[in-house]
Design a protein around this motif. Structure first.
Motif, PDB file in Angstrom:
ATOM      1  N   GLN A   1      66.896   4.622 -56.010  1.00 24.09           N
ATOM      2  CA  GLN A   1      66.854   5.190 -54.665  1.00 24.09           C
ATOM      3  C   GLN A   1      67.161   4.103 -53.641  1.00 24.09           C
ATOM      4  N   LEU A   2      67.483   4.522 -52.435  1.00 25.49           N
ATOM      5  CA  LEU A   2      67.893   3.596 -51.388  1.00 25.49           C
ATOM      6  C   LEU A   2      66.867   3.534 -50.271  1.00 25.49           C
ATOM      7  N   MET A   3      66.585   2.319 -49.795  1.00 23.74           N
ATOM      8  CA  MET A   3      65.728   2.124 -48.627  1.00 23.74           C
ATOM      9  C   MET A   3      66.618   1.974 -47.400  1.00 23.74           C
ATOM     10  N   ASP A   4      66.402   2.824 -46.408  1.00 29.91           N
ATOM     11  CA  ASP A   4      67.148   2.739 -45.154  1.00 29.91           C
ATOM     12  C   ASP A   4      66.417   1.765 -44.236  1.00 29.91           C
ATOM     13  N   LEU A   5      67.028   0.615 -43.943  1.00 26.46           N
ATOM     14  CA  LEU A   5      66.372  -0.445 -43.181  1.00 26.46           C
ATOM     15  C   LEU A   5      66.723  -0.432 -41.699  1.00 26.46           C
ATOM     16  N   ALA A   6      67.311   0.663 -41.225  1.00 28.73           N
ATOM     17  CA  ALA A   6      67.721   0.730 -39.817  1.00 28.73           C
ATOM     18  C   ALA A   6      66.539   0.540 -38.877  1.00 28.73           C
TER      19      ALA A   6
ATOM     20  N   PHE B   1      65.319 -12.765 -41.634  1.00 27.24           N
ATOM     21  CA  PHE B   1      65.157 -11.873 -40.491  1.00 27.24           C
ATOM     22  C   PHE B   1      63.972 -10.932 -40.702  1.00 27.24           C
ATOM     23  N   LEU B   2      63.851 -10.382 -41.904  1.00 29.95           N
ATOM     24  CA  LEU B   2      62.764  -9.457 -42.200  1.00 29.95           C
ATOM     25  C   LEU B   2      61.425 -10.181 -42.323  1.00 29.95           C
ATOM     26  N   LYS B   3      61.423 -11.372 -42.907  1.00 34.73           N
ATOM     27  CA  LYS B   3      60.168 -12.111 -43.063  1.00 34.73           C
ATOM     28  C   LYS B   3      59.569 -12.499 -41.719  1.00 34.73           C
ATOM     29  N   GLN B   4      60.407 -12.702 -40.726  1.00 33.36           N
ATOM     30  CA  GLN B   4      59.914 -13.047 -39.395  1.00 33.36           C
ATOM     31  C   GLN B   4      59.170 -11.891 -38.729  1.00 33.36           C
ATOM     32  N   LYS B   5      59.327 -10.690 -39.276  1.00 34.51           N
ATOM     33  CA  LYS B   5      58.671  -9.515 -38.705  1.00 34.51           C
ATOM     34  C   LYS B   5      57.260  -9.302 -39.268  1.00 34.51           C
TER      35      LYS B   5
ATOM     36  N   ARG C   1      58.689   2.340 -23.025  1.00 32.62           N
ATOM     37  CA  ARG C   1      58.061   1.032 -23.237  1.00 32.62           C
ATOM     38  C   ARG C   1      57.877   0.765 -24.732  1.00 32.62           C
ATOM     39  N   ILE C   2      57.383   1.759 -25.465  1.00 32.77           N
ATOM     40  CA  ILE C   2      57.150   1.591 -26.901  1.00 32.77           C
ATOM     41  C   ILE C   2      58.459   1.290 -27.617  1.00 32.77           C
ATOM     42  N   LEU C   3      59.511   2.038 -27.287  1.00 34.05           N
ATOM     43  CA  LEU C   3      60.801   1.822 -27.937  1.00 34.05           C
ATOM     44  C   LEU C   3      61.382   0.452 -27.599  1.00 34.05           C
ATOM     45  N   ALA C   4      61.126  -0.023 -26.385  1.00 33.28           N
ATOM     46  CA  ALA C   4      61.653  -1.324 -25.966  1.00 33.28           C
ATOM     47  C   ALA C   4      60.892  -2.474 -26.624  1.00 33.28           C
ATOM     48  N   GLU C   5      59.574  -2.303 -26.813  1.00 30.79           N
ATOM     49  CA  GLU C   5      58.747  -3.401 -27.305  1.00 30.79           C
ATOM     50  C   GLU C   5      58.591  -3.428 -28.825  1.00 30.79           C
ATOM     51  N   VAL C   6      58.443  -2.282 -29.447  1.00 30.08           N
ATOM     52  CA  VAL C   6      58.226  -2.244 -30.900  1.00 30.08           C
ATOM     53  C   VAL C   6      59.057  -1.139 -31.560  1.00 30.08           C
ATOM     54  N   PRO C   7      60.374  -1.180 -31.422  1.00 30.19           N
ATOM     55  CA  PRO C   7      61.201  -0.128 -32.010  1.00 30.19           C
ATOM     56  C   PRO C   7      61.076  -0.041 -33.524  1.00 30.19           C
ATOM     57  N   GLU C   8      60.740  -1.179 -34.173  1.00 29.48           N
ATOM     58  CA  GLU C   8      60.643  -1.195 -35.631  1.00 29.48           C
ATOM     59  C   GLU C   8      59.446  -0.397 -36.142  1.00 29.48           C
ATOM     60  N   LYS C   9      58.526  -0.030 -35.245  1.00 29.92           N
ATOM     61  CA  LYS C   9      57.342   0.714 -35.665  1.00 29.92           C
ATOM     62  C   LYS C   9      57.479   2.220 -35.448  1.00 29.92           C
TER      63      LYS C   9
ATOM     64  N   PHE D   1      57.824   5.766 -47.055  1.00 33.00           N
ATOM     65  CA  PHE D   1      57.154   4.555 -47.534  1.00 33.00           C
ATOM     66  C   PHE D   1      56.617   3.779 -46.336  1.00 33.00           C
ATOM     67  N   ARG D   2      55.321   3.478 -46.369  1.00 30.96           N
ATOM     68  CA  ARG D   2      54.683   2.741 -45.279  1.00 30.96           C
ATOM     69  C   ARG D   2      54.636   1.258 -45.654  1.00 30.96           C
ATOM     70  N   ILE D   3      55.423   0.431 -44.956  1.00 25.69           N
ATOM     71  CA  ILE D   3      55.513  -0.995 -45.267  1.00 25.69           C
ATOM     72  C   ILE D   3      54.361  -1.772 -44.645  1.00 25.69           C
ATOM     73  N   ASP D   4      53.810  -2.692 -45.426  1.00 24.25           N
ATOM     74  CA  ASP D   4      52.778  -3.590 -44.929  1.00 24.25           C
ATOM     75  C   ASP D   4      53.368  -4.965 -44.628  1.00 24.25           C
ATOM     76  N   SER D   5      54.222  -5.468 -45.531  1.00 19.75           N
ATOM     77  CA  SER D   5      54.831  -6.788 -45.348  1.00 19.75           C
ATOM     78  C   SER D   5      55.994  -6.948 -46.333  1.00 19.75           C
ATOM     79  N   VAL D   6      56.722  -8.034 -46.184  1.00 20.32           N
ATOM     80  CA  VAL D   6      57.814  -8.358 -47.106  1.00 20.32           C
ATOM     81  C   VAL D   6      57.634  -9.790 -47.589  1.00 20.32           C
ATOM     82  N   PHE D   7      58.179 -10.104 -48.769  1.00 19.56           N
ATOM     83  CA  PHE D   7      58.076 -11.466 -49.283  1.00 19.56           C
ATOM     84  C   PHE D   7      59.137 -11.693 -50.358  1.00 19.56           C
ATOM     85  N   LYS D   8      59.384 -12.964 -50.662  1.00 24.07           N
ATOM     86  CA  LYS D   8      60.377 -13.345 -51.673  1.00 24.07           C
ATOM     87  C   LYS D   8      59.709 -14.236 -52.702  1.00 24.07           C
ATOM     88  N   LEU D   9      59.868 -13.887 -53.981  1.00 32.03           N
ATOM     89  CA  LEU D   9      59.371 -14.711 -55.060  1.00 32.03           C
ATOM     90  C   LEU D   9      60.514 -15.557 -55.613  1.00 32.03           C
ATOM     91  N   THR D  10      60.245 -16.820 -55.880  1.00 34.38           N
ATOM     92  CA  THR D  10      61.277 -17.731 -56.394  1.00 34.38           C
ATOM     93  C   THR D  10      61.892 -17.183 -57.672  1.00 34.38           C
TER      94      THR D  10
END
Length: 212
Positions: free
Chosen positions: A145-150, A192-196, A74-82, A117-126
């Protein structure tokens, strides 16, 4: 799903369980610990710690193994990104914990190659980079360094191009966050990421051999 993966999810991401699932897990633990101690069982029951509801009982009616499997699925189906699966870079088998940096199977160590790295949110500055706001859970981060966004649903590794400190108040308490900036995401990937938001999950920051 194998038992190792199920145990990993329930043990380290138990905060994603529902209220009833947590009660069922607690009931199972109390049952196990008091199976040979009737006095302890009576004491816990008298304190209201050993009671169960019909809903809790139904979750365990086919045994704990099936209950644990259902919860993990259930957890993997509902919130895999966490969920962060800390797989060994060498043999791809699951590490013992999300913060382990040595494989219990092949012995490979990635102590100086991966930061959590524990993410809190994402954003874009003009006219500036796209940023990942969060905090370092383990290790250190440097540009290049590289962030793996899988884990966020993108099969992509992006280079960290800037690091900025983000001090703010959270619930009235000072919080020292970090902004990781990159310019390697398309507009579609950024949306796509901002919607999360808010994200609240952990991702690996990788130092590839040729960046050492």
């Amino acid at each position: 799903m194998d038992k190792e993966t199920i145990h990993y999810i329930i043990t380290y991401f138990g905060n994603l369980m529902t209220h009833d699932e947590k009660l069922a897990l607690r009931y199972q633990i109390f049952t196990y610990k008091t199976s040979n101690n009737s006095q302890l069982k009576k004491g816990l029951t008298d304190k209201g710690l050993f009671n169960t509801s019909p809903k809790t009982a139904s979750l365990l009616q086919n045994g704990f193994d099936e209950f644990a499997l259902n919860v993990a699925q259930r957890i993997l189906a509902e919130v895999p990104e966490k969920i962060f699966f800390n797989d060994c870079p060498q043999c791809n088998r699951l590490a013992r914990t999300p913060f382990a940096k040595q494989c219990r199977y092949c012995g490979y160590s990635w102590r100086n190659r991966v930061t959590i790295f524990r993410i809190d949110s994402v954003f874009k500055l003009t006219n500036r980079s796209f940023y990942f706001l969060g905090e370092i859970a383990d290790g250190e981060i440097n540009p290049g360094q590289l962030m793996d966004l899988a884990i966020l649903g993108l099969d992509k590794k992006v280079r960290i191009e800037s690091i900025e400190f983000a001090d703010r108040l959270t619930n009235g308490k000072p919080w020292n966050g970090v902004d990781l900036g990159t310019n390697e995401l398309t507009e579609g990937e950024q949306e796509f990421l901002k919607q999360k938001n808010p994200i609240h999950c952990i991702i690996p920051i990788i130092l590839l051999p040729h960046y050492k």
